[in-house]
Write a protein that holds these residues in place. Structure first.
Motif, short mmCIF file in Angstrom:
data_model
loop_
_atom_site.label_atom_id
_atom_site.label_comp_id
_atom_site.label_asym_id
_atom_site.label_seq_id
_atom_site.Cartn_x
_atom_site.Cartn_y
_atom_site.Cartn_z
N GLY A 86 -2.26 3.37 -8.77
CA GLY A 86 -2.03 3.04 -7.80
C GLY A 86 -2.82 1.82 -6.79
O GLY A 86 -2.44 1.49 -6.55
N LEU A 87 -4.37 2.15 -7.84
CA LEU A 87 -5.25 1.04 -7.14
C LEU A 87 -4.84 -0.08 -7.45
O LEU A 87 -4.65 -1.38 -7.29
CB LEU A 87 -7.19 0.92 -7.41
CG LEU A 87 -7.41 -0.12 -6.82
CD1 LEU A 87 -7.59 -0.34 -5.17
CD2 LEU A 87 -8.82 0.86 -6.67
N ALA A 88 -4.44 -0.23 -9.37
CA ALA A 88 -4.45 -1.45 -10.12
C ALA A 88 -2.72 -2.08 -9.46
O ALA A 88 -2.88 -3.23 -9.61
CB ALA A 88 -4.09 -1.49 -11.51
N ARG A 89 -2.08 -1.13 -8.70
CA ARG A 89 -0.93 -2.04 -8.54
C ARG A 89 -1.04 -2.22 -7.13
O ARG A 89 -0.45 -3.71 -7.13
CB ARG A 89 0.02 -0.15 -8.17
CG ARG A 89 1.81 -1.44 -8.16
CD ARG A 89 2.47 -0.26 -7.43
NE ARG A 89 3.48 -0.73 -7.68
CZ ARG A 89 5.05 -1.36 -6.70
NH1 ARG A 89 3.71 -2.08 -6.14
NH2 ARG A 89 6.29 -1.62 -7.00
N MET A 90 -1.79 -2.14 -6.25
CA MET A 90 -2.15 -2.79 -5.28
C MET A 90 -2.46 -4.51 -5.18
O MET A 90 -2.32 -5.56 -5.06
CB MET A 90 -3.11 -1.81 -4.16
CG MET A 90 -2.54 -0.76 -3.94
SD MET A 90 -4.16 0.44 -2.49
CE MET A 90 -2.96 1.93 -2.45
N ILE A 91 -3.85 -4.47 -6.59
CA ILE A 91 -4.33 -5.21 -6.77
C ILE A 91 -3.34 -6.45 -7.68
O ILE A 91 -3.65 -7.88 -7.27
CB ILE A 91 -5.63 -4.95 -8.08
CG1 ILE A 91 -6.67 -4.39 -7.28
CG2 ILE A 91 -6.27 -6.40 -8.71
CD1 ILE A 91 -7.46 -3.36 -8.09
N MET A 92 -2.82 -6.02 -8.22
CA MET A 92 -1.87 -6.93 -8.40
C MET A 92 -0.45 -7.41 -7.79
O MET A 92 -0.51 -8.41 -7.91
CB MET A 92 -1.34 -6.33 -9.65
CG MET A 92 -2.15 -5.74 -11.74
SD MET A 92 -1.46 -5.55 -12.42
CE MET A 92 -1.35 -3.42 -12.30
N ALA A 93 0.08 -6.47 -7.14
CA ALA A 93 1.12 -7.06 -5.81
C ALA A 93 0.63 -8.58 -5.26
O ALA A 93 0.89 -8.32 -4.99
CB ALA A 93 1.85 -5.83 -5.41
N GLY B 266 -2.93 10.05 -2.96
CA GLY B 266 -4.36 9.23 -2.99
C GLY B 266 -4.87 9.07 -1.74
O GLY B 266 -4.70 9.28 -0.86
N GLN B 267 -6.89 9.02 -2.62
CA GLN B 267 -7.35 9.11 -1.97
C GLN B 267 -9.21 8.45 -2.71
O GLN B 267 -8.97 7.99 -4.22
CB GLN B 267 -8.25 10.59 -2.61
CG GLN B 267 -7.63 11.99 -1.76
CD GLN B 267 -8.45 13.14 -1.62
OE1 GLN B 267 -8.21 13.81 -2.82
NE2 GLN B 267 -9.15 13.57 -0.49
N GLY B 268 -8.49 7.27 -1.91
CA GLY B 268 -9.91 6.25 -2.12
C GLY B 268 -9.63 4.78 -2.10
O GLY B 268 -9.48 4.06 -2.01
N LEU C 243 0.06 -0.75 0.33
CA LEU C 243 0.22 0.11 -0.47
C LEU C 243 0.55 1.34 0.29
O LEU C 243 0.67 2.38 -0.31
CB LEU C 243 -0.99 -0.24 1.28
CG LEU C 243 -1.87 -1.06 0.90
CD1 LEU C 243 -3.46 -0.81 2.62
CD2 LEU C 243 -2.66 -1.36 0.57
N ALA C 244 1.66 1.51 1.25
CA ALA C 244 2.56 2.46 1.25
C ALA C 244 3.52 2.85 -0.38
O ALA C 244 3.94 3.66 -0.96
CB ALA C 244 4.06 2.26 1.80
N GLN C 245 4.39 1.60 -1.13
CA GLN C 245 4.74 1.73 -2.46
C GLN C 245 3.31 1.83 -3.55
O GLN C 245 4.72 2.30 -4.99
CB GLN C 245 5.64 0.46 -2.96
CG GLN C 245 6.54 0.16 -1.67
CD GLN C 245 6.87 -1.42 -1.69
OE1 GLN C 245 6.22 -1.98 -2.93
NE2 GLN C 245 8.12 -1.30 -0.80
N ALA C 246 2.37 1.97 -3.30
CA ALA C 246 1.22 2.08 -4.21
C ALA C 246 0.64 3.58 -3.88
O ALA C 246 1.10 4.42 -5.00
CB ALA C 246 0.24 1.64 -4.49
N GLU C 247 0.97 4.08 -2.78
CA GLU C 247 0.50 5.45 -2.55
C GLU C 247 2.27 6.14 -2.86
O GLU C 247 1.63 7.27 -3.35
CB GLU C 247 0.33 5.69 -0.80
CG GLU C 247 0.72 6.77 -0.06
CD GLU C 247 -0.45 7.83 -1.54
OE1 GLU C 247 -0.80 9.22 -0.71
OE2 GLU C 247 -1.75 7.23 -1.40
N GLY C 248 2.92 5.33 -2.78
CA GLY C 248 4.31 6.67 -3.74
C GLY C 248 4.19 6.55 -5.21
O GLY C 248 4.78 7.45 -5.35
N LEU C 249 4.10 5.89 -5.35
CA LEU C 249 3.91 6.13 -7.16
C LEU C 249 2.68 6.97 -7.02
O LEU C 249 2.58 8.02 -8.28
CB LEU C 249 3.10 4.82 -7.60
CG LEU C 249 2.49 4.93 -9.56
CD1 LEU C 249 3.83 5.13 -9.97
CD2 LEU C 249 1.75 3.04 -9.50
#
Length: 460
Positions: free
Chosen positions: A260-267, A444-446, A144-150
């Motif tokens: 960012g959400l897509a990164r979370m889903i895939m990771a 990020g929001q959401g 989540l943190a790395q996706a937020e960084g993106l």
């Protein structure tokens, strides 16, 4: 500093998290030397307090962080991030009785104190590292943190380096990282393949308009994310004043958030068939720019009267949503920095969302509270449909009068989704002033609320 947990070392210090309402009881259990030291330091357990306490040999033996009162915590997010910013460089091991969801959210906030946008200037975040608590899913929090960084990096990058081509590259790099496919329809091909409004909005820019289409996963429910990718918005011929144009590099915040959400889903290897659609354009001024009074025909066949060229985001989203709907996925979610009306209604901190499904709304609201990613449900108010129906076309892109601007924009978008459940976010994606865990700039929001709610929303 990386957005990851720190390794435990010989110098790692225990960090006691002390609730202000229970501070006196906690102090009573400590040694006289510790009580004296903390009294001298003025430690009361208030939010943001962080004190190193010496051991018997005079070197630091432990650290103490204030967790505030329940009332103080209700007014803030990421309480321990405030302590992390006040602690010296080192690694710390949390000692607390926080519940699992709260602890995970606090760990996320701590990790985000290490974020810094340093593409153009050497900067750094907080230096205090955190050892992953044993009862926290460390990989998930880091994801989540790395996706937020993106998300933050994409939104913070100015339009000179984040135009439609660079946004396409960012999507392609993400796809490559996780083995997803990524195709792009570019320029005049948009007309050939029936995406007329994406082409119209972006045709005045030196960078051609495009539709980015990423796919990942072969089994499970079909989830399609649609993100507004307006990389800069001058307002078009309805030109914005300078003050309103200053932050328009963030008008692609919807696309950053869906990536960012897509990164979370895939990771996290979520069992879904994911599709990400990003109409990427720049709304520029030139001789071939679209004009107030023009009537456009959308991919779905609905005609749209242009009463303000500065209401361009809903136009590009409409074509992308029509494409998404053609597959009738199990859920379509759009995210966009769409209206100033949403900011007037709920300010910069809340992410307004729209859905017709009460169960989905409740699942998201519950998840948002646990994830410290606040959202607020807004209504698809059907009686306002008449406000988006002009004289000469099926739809009006900017109803006059100024009332219910976020709602009428959401109703406009809903007209392009007929066969799939639909949820829309009208986000800001910008932190006006720095606060613990959120530096000034894009954020990020959401996505964190959604990643927690999606298993329930999609019956995974």
């Amino acid at each position: 500093m990386s957005l990851s947990f720190a390794a435990r070392t010989e110098t790692t210090l225990p960090l006691h998290v002390v609730d202000q309402d229970r501070c006196d009881g906690w102090l009573a259990e400590q040694s006289e030397a510790t009580r004296s030291w903390l009294a001298t330091a003025g430690f009361t357990g208030a939010v943001g307090q962080a004190v190193l306490v010496p051991g018997a040999d005079g070197t630091p033996g432990m650290a103490v962080a204030g967790f505030g009162t329940a009332k103080a915590r209700s007014r803030k997010r990421f309480i321990l991030a405030a302590a992390a910013q006040n602690l010296p460089k080192g690694t710390y091991d949390l000692i607390s009785d926080l519940d699992a969801d709260t602890l995970a959210a606090e760990c996320f906030g701590w990790l985000m104190t290490g974020y810094a946008f340093n593409r153009y200037k050497d900067t750094s975040g907080a230096k205090a590292g955190l050892v992953a608590p044993s009862n926290v899913d460390a990989q998930r929090v880091e994801t989540l943190a790395q996706a937020e960084g993106l998300i933050r990096d994409l939104v913070n990058t100015p339009a000179s380096d984040m135009g439609p081509a660079q946004l396409q590259k960012a999507a392609e790099e993400l796809a490559d990282e996780f083995g997803a496919s990524c195709d792009t329809i570019l320029g005049e091909a948009l007309l050939e393949q029936n995406f007329p409004m994406i082409h119209t909005v972006g045709r005045a820019s030196d960078q051609a308009p495009r539709l980015i289409d990423m796919r990942w996963g072969t089994a499970g429910p079909k989830l399609t994310l649609v993100g507004k990718g307006v990389c800069f918005d001058t307002g078009g011929l309805d030109l914005k004043p300078a003050a309103a144009m200053a932050l328009m590099k963030k008008d692609m915040g919807g696309s950053a958030n869906v990536l960012g959400l897509a990164r979370m889903i895939m990771a996290l290897d979520m069992p879904v068939q994911l599709r990400v659609l990003i109409p990427a354009v720049e709304n520029s001024v030139a001789g071939n720019a679209f004009r107030p009074g023009d009537i456009l025909t959308s991919r779905k066949g609905l005609t749209v009267e242009i009463n303000n060229t500065d209401a361009e985001g809903r136009l590009v989203l409409a074509d992308a949503l029509a494409l998404a709907d053609e597959e009738a996925p199990d859920l379509i979610i759009s995210m966009a920095t769409l209206t100033g009306a949403a900011r007037v209604a709920v300010g910069p901190d809340l992410a307004p969302f729209y859905t017709d499904d009460d169960g989905t709304a409740q699942a998201l609201a519950d998840a948002a509270t646990k994830a410290a990613d606040p959202v607020w449900r807004m209504p698809f108010h059907d009686p306002y449909e008449a406000m988006i129906e002009p004289t000469y076309a099926d739809l009006d892109n900017a109803p006059s009068g100024g009332f219910a601007g976020s709602i009428t924009a959401a109703l406009f978008l809903r007209r392009f989704v007929l066969d799939a459940p639909y949820m829309h976010f009208d986000i800001y994606s910008w932190q006006p002033t720095p606060v613990p865990g959120r530096s000034k700039g894009g954020f990020g929001q959401g996505p964190r609320a959604l990643i927690k709610a999606l298993p329930k929303m999609l019956c995974l």
